[in-house]
Design an enzyme around this catalytic site. Structure first.
Site, PDB file in Angstrom:
ATOM      1  N   SER A   1       0.857  -1.186   0.000  1.00 16.45           N
ATOM      2  CA  SER A   1       0.000   0.000   0.000  1.00 16.45           C
ATOM      3  C   SER A   1       0.892   1.235   0.000  1.00 16.45           C
ATOM      4  O   SER A   1       2.024   1.192   0.489  1.00 16.45           O
ATOM      5  CB  SER A   1      -0.837  -0.021   1.270  1.00 16.45           C
ATOM      6  OG  SER A   1      -1.386   1.249   1.509  1.00 16.45           O
ATOM      7  N   SER A   2       0.339   2.349  -0.493  1.00 16.56           N
ATOM      8  CA  SER A   2       1.126   3.585  -0.488  1.00 16.56           C
ATOM      9  C   SER A   2       1.387   4.079   0.936  1.00 16.56           C
ATOM     10  O   SER A   2       2.274   4.903   1.144  1.00 16.56           O
ATOM     11  CB  SER A   2       0.414   4.669  -1.296  1.00 16.56           C
ATOM     12  OG  SER A   2      -0.912   4.854  -0.830  1.00 16.56           O
ATOM     13  N   CYS A   3       0.623   3.559   1.926  1.00 21.04           N
ATOM     14  CA  CYS A   3       0.844   4.040   3.292  1.00 21.04           C
ATOM     15  C   CYS A   3       2.087   3.433   3.947  1.00 21.04           C
ATOM     16  O   CYS A   3       2.409   3.769   5.079  1.00 21.04           O
ATOM     17  CB  CYS A   3      -0.384   3.838   4.157  1.00 21.04           C
ATOM     18  SG  CYS A   3      -0.717   2.138   4.534  1.00 21.04           S
TER      19      CYS A   3
ATOM     20  N   TYR B   1      -1.136  -0.950  10.090  1.00 15.10           N
ATOM     21  CA  TYR B   1      -1.317  -1.587   8.777  1.00 15.10           C
ATOM     22  C   TYR B   1      -0.020  -1.473   7.965  1.00 15.10           C
ATOM     23  O   TYR B   1       0.431  -2.436   7.340  1.00 15.10           O
ATOM     24  CB  TYR B   1      -2.467  -0.876   8.068  1.00 15.10           C
ATOM     25  CG  TYR B   1      -2.790  -1.342   6.682  1.00 15.10           C
ATOM     26  CD1 TYR B   1      -3.438  -2.548   6.461  1.00 15.10           C
ATOM     27  CD2 TYR B   1      -2.484  -0.554   5.564  1.00 15.10           C
ATOM     28  CE1 TYR B   1      -3.766  -2.961   5.185  1.00 15.10           C
ATOM     29  CE2 TYR B   1      -2.812  -0.957   4.283  1.00 15.10           C
ATOM     30  CZ  TYR B   1      -3.450  -2.158   4.096  1.00 15.10           C
ATOM     31  OH  TYR B   1      -3.782  -2.562   2.828  1.00 15.10           O
TER      32      TYR B   1
ATOM     33  N   LYS C   1       2.402  -4.395   6.323  1.00 17.31           N
ATOM     34  CA  LYS C   1       2.705  -4.454   4.888  1.00 17.31           C
ATOM     35  C   LYS C   1       4.213  -4.377   4.635  1.00 17.31           C
ATOM     36  O   LYS C   1       4.728  -5.036   3.724  1.00 17.31           O
ATOM     37  CB  LYS C   1       1.968  -3.326   4.147  1.00 17.31           C
ATOM     38  CG  LYS C   1       0.454  -3.535   4.074  1.00 17.31           C
ATOM     39  CD  LYS C   1       0.114  -4.743   3.221  1.00 17.31           C
ATOM     40  CE  LYS C   1      -1.357  -4.904   2.944  1.00 17.31           C
ATOM     41  NZ  LYS C   1      -1.668  -6.107   2.137  1.00 17.31           N
TER      42      LYS C   1
ATOM     43  N   HIS D   1     -13.186   3.323   2.800  1.00 17.54           N
ATOM     44  CA  HIS D   1     -12.330   4.405   2.332  1.00 17.54           C
ATOM     45  C   HIS D   1     -13.207   5.581   1.869  1.00 17.54           C
ATOM     46  O   HIS D   1     -14.426   5.447   1.746  1.00 17.54           O
ATOM     47  CB  HIS D   1     -11.451   3.914   1.184  1.00 17.54           C
ATOM     48  CG  HIS D   1     -10.411   2.945   1.631  1.00 17.54           C
ATOM     49  ND1 HIS D   1     -10.556   1.586   1.491  1.00 17.54           N
ATOM     50  CD2 HIS D   1      -9.219   3.122   2.241  1.00 17.54           C
ATOM     51  CE1 HIS D   1      -9.495   0.977   1.985  1.00 17.54           C
ATOM     52  NE2 HIS D   1      -8.660   1.883   2.458  1.00 17.54           N
TER      53      HIS D   1
HETATM   54  O1  GFB Z   1      -9.736   6.888   2.158  1.00 19.51           O
HETATM   55  P1  GFB Z   1      -9.423   7.241   3.564  1.00 19.51           P
HETATM   56  O2  GFB Z   1     -10.294   6.674   4.612  1.00 19.51           O
HETATM   57  O3  GFB Z   1      -7.946   6.829   3.927  1.00 19.51           O
HETATM   58  O4  GFB Z   1      -9.488   8.846   3.718  1.00 19.51           O
HETATM   59  P2  GFB Z   1      -6.443   7.378   3.761  1.00 19.51           P
HETATM   60  C1  GFB Z   1      -8.905   9.737   2.818  1.00 19.51           C
HETATM   61  C2  GFB Z   1      -9.222  11.167   3.201  1.00 19.51           C
HETATM   62  O5  GFB Z   1     -10.620  11.407   3.009  1.00 19.51           O
HETATM   63  C3  GFB Z   1      -8.922  11.530   4.662  1.00 19.51           C
HETATM   64  C4  GFB Z   1     -11.165  12.042   4.139  1.00 19.51           C
HETATM   65  O6  GFB Z   1      -8.385  12.830   4.698  1.00 19.51           O
HETATM   66  C5  GFB Z   1     -10.316  11.504   5.297  1.00 19.51           C
HETATM   67  O7  GFB Z   1     -10.424  12.331   6.444  1.00 19.51           O
HETATM   68  N1  GFB Z   1     -12.617  11.785   4.249  1.00 19.51           N
HETATM   69  C6  GFB Z   1     -13.588  12.726   4.099  1.00 19.51           C
HETATM   70  C7  GFB Z   1     -13.216  10.620   4.504  1.00 19.51           C
HETATM   71  N2  GFB Z   1     -14.787  12.191   4.310  1.00 19.51           N
HETATM   72  C8  GFB Z   1     -14.601  10.884   4.558  1.00 19.51           C
HETATM   73  C9  GFB Z   1     -15.497   9.801   4.839  1.00 19.51           C
HETATM   74  O8  GFB Z   1     -16.706   9.947   4.933  1.00 19.51           O
HETATM   75  N3  GFB Z   1     -14.919   8.566   5.006  1.00 19.51           N
HETATM   76  C10 GFB Z   1     -13.573   8.362   4.906  1.00 19.51           C
HETATM   77  N4  GFB Z   1     -13.084   7.115   5.070  1.00 19.51           N
HETATM   78  N5  GFB Z   1     -12.701   9.382   4.676  1.00 19.51           N
HETATM   79  C11 GFB Z   1      -6.003   4.885   4.121  1.00 19.51           C
HETATM   80  C12 GFB Z   1      -5.284   4.086   5.171  1.00 19.51           C
HETATM   81  O9  GFB Z   1      -5.676   6.184   4.398  1.00 19.51           O
HETATM   82  O10 GFB Z   1      -5.584   4.603   2.823  1.00 19.51           O
HETATM   83  C13 GFB Z   1      -5.127   2.671   4.800  1.00 19.51           C
HETATM   84  O11 GFB Z   1      -5.944   4.260   6.409  1.00 19.51           O
HETATM   85  C14 GFB Z   1      -4.715   2.478   3.361  1.00 19.51           C
HETATM   86  O12 GFB Z   1      -4.169   2.109   5.635  1.00 19.51           O
HETATM   87  C15 GFB Z   1      -5.562   3.288   2.431  1.00 19.51           C
HETATM   88  O13 GFB Z   1      -3.369   2.792   3.185  1.00 19.51           O
HETATM   89  C16 GFB Z   1      -5.116   3.168   1.001  1.00 19.51           C
HETATM   90  O14 GFB Z   1      -6.071   7.591   2.341  1.00 19.51           O
HETATM   91  O15 GFB Z   1      -6.205   8.556   4.656  1.00 19.51           O
END
Ligand code: GFB
Length: 314
Positions: free
Chosen positions: A110-112, A139, A143, A182
């Site tokens: 993952s990119s994280c 996570y 990875k 996500h």
């Molecule tokens: O996709 P996401 O949950 O994960 O959130 P990450 C991306 C951005 O969208 C963050 C915002 O800045 C969130 O605060 N966001 C806005 C929201 N509204 C929402 C919402 O309703 N739901 C969600 N989920 N986000 C993940 C990692 O990080 O990326 C994993 O936690 C993994 O480990 C994955 O690497 C690819 O991009 O921040």
């Protein structure tokens, strides 16, 4: 190497977002030796069961797409599950693959895995150069252990095990649950529900300022098959679209596609996570692979998939 259409290929996680896309891609290419097991049929956390599966089925190739995944909230609130399940299942699969003589395996990271403050676009050599993003370090550590395991088995046992690092993914069969998903599927659900109930506003998390790069799962599936056929190196390789946008721009795009006319509000008590996460995928592009699904088309298809699944529920 060209994949033999009759070679047994095990797709671990073949019901998930990535695994199901890989499965469709291999079927489209006429592969007859596809092996998949549901969670009920094979618990990948069970070492003995995984070893028995590999000893019996003897796959030639493995695509390791099984993982405990989730969005920022799930990662941040369930760190034990994310570190334990990912470490355990990937260790079981990689070791059993090697013991049973699997010729080629692709592990998906993952990119994280990259440092929070990595120079952008992020090159593969940014790995382990500084601290991780705290919302998903559990996570990420799992990875990183997985990709290191592939490198170790290559060094000590000459196993042709490779690791690809996809950027943020989306596509059909995604998780639309608001607490664990996500951002992209979450916003599809939020805007759709607000449109259906004529709600005046939708609340998104964070400031909307973070930048994210998105890749359709079908593009990742094509990249996995491409890498199985064309890549044999200890170095990890990035798989991204090369296109990024702010979460605010993403929200506006999804609102338009779904047809939500109201206001978008931002709950800044929720975390933003990594400020920017654009991968440098030039090594993969130089080998000849390109993404095919643009974000607008991909979001429309993901919304159709959401509507189809909601209709099936009622
Ligand atoms: O996709 P996401 O949950 O994960 O959130 P990450 C991306 C951005 O969208 C963050 C915002 O800045 C969130 O605060 N966001 C806005 C929201 N509204 C929402 C919402 O309703 N739901 C969600 N989920 N986000 C993940 C990692 O990080 O990326 C994993 O936690 C993994 O480990 C994955 O690497 C690819 O991009 O921040």
């Amino acid at each position: 190497m060209t994949l033999d259409p009759d070679a047994p290929i095990y797709v671990a996680g073949h019901r998930g977002l990535v695994g199901s896309a890989v499965w469709r891609e291999l079927q489209r290419r006429g592969h007859r030796g596809l092996l998949g097991r549901t969670h009920a049929e094979l618990d990948l956390l069970d070492t003995a069961a995984v070893q028995k599966f590999f000893a019996t089925e003897k796959p030639a190739h493995v695509i390791l797409a099984a993982a405990r995944v989730g969005g920022i909230h799930a990662n941040n609130t369930r760190p034990a599950e994310f570190i334990y399940e990912n470490l355990q299942l990937q260790t079981n699969v990689i070791h059993a693959a090697w013991k049973s003589g699997v010729k080629k395996l692709i592990f998906l990271g993952s990119s994280c895995i990259y440092p929070r403050e990595a120079p952008q676009p992020i090159r593969e050599d940014a790995l382990l150069t500084s601290a991780l993003e705290p919302t998903n370090e559990w996570y990420a550590i799992a990875k990183i252990a997985g990709l290191k395991m592939c490198q170790a088995y290559r060094r000590q046992y000459a196993a042709d095990y490779i690791s690809a690092m996809p950027t943020n993914l989306y596509g059909p069969g995604d998780n639309f649950d608001l607490t664990s998903s996500h951002v992209l599927p979450a916003l599809i659900r939020k805007f759709h529900e607000a449109k259906s109930t004529r709600a005046p506003a939708v609340t998104c998390w964070g400031t909307g300022a973070p930048l994210r790069e998105f890749l359709h799962a079908d593009d990742l599936a094509r990249a996995c098959v491409f890498l199985l056929e064309n890549y044999s190196d200890e170095k990890i390789i990035n798989v991204g679209s090369g296109r990024e946008l702010t979460i605010r721009q993403l929200a506006e795009t999804i609102a338009r596609i779904v047809g939500f006319p109201g206001e978008i509000q931002w709950d800044t008590t929720k975390p933003d996570g990594t400020p920017r996460k654009l991968m440098d995928s030039s090594r993969l592009f130089a080998l000849g692979w390109r993404p095919q699904v643009d974000l607008e088309t991909g979001i429309r298809a993901a919304y159709d998939d959401f509507l189809k699944r909601e209709a099936q529920k009622s």
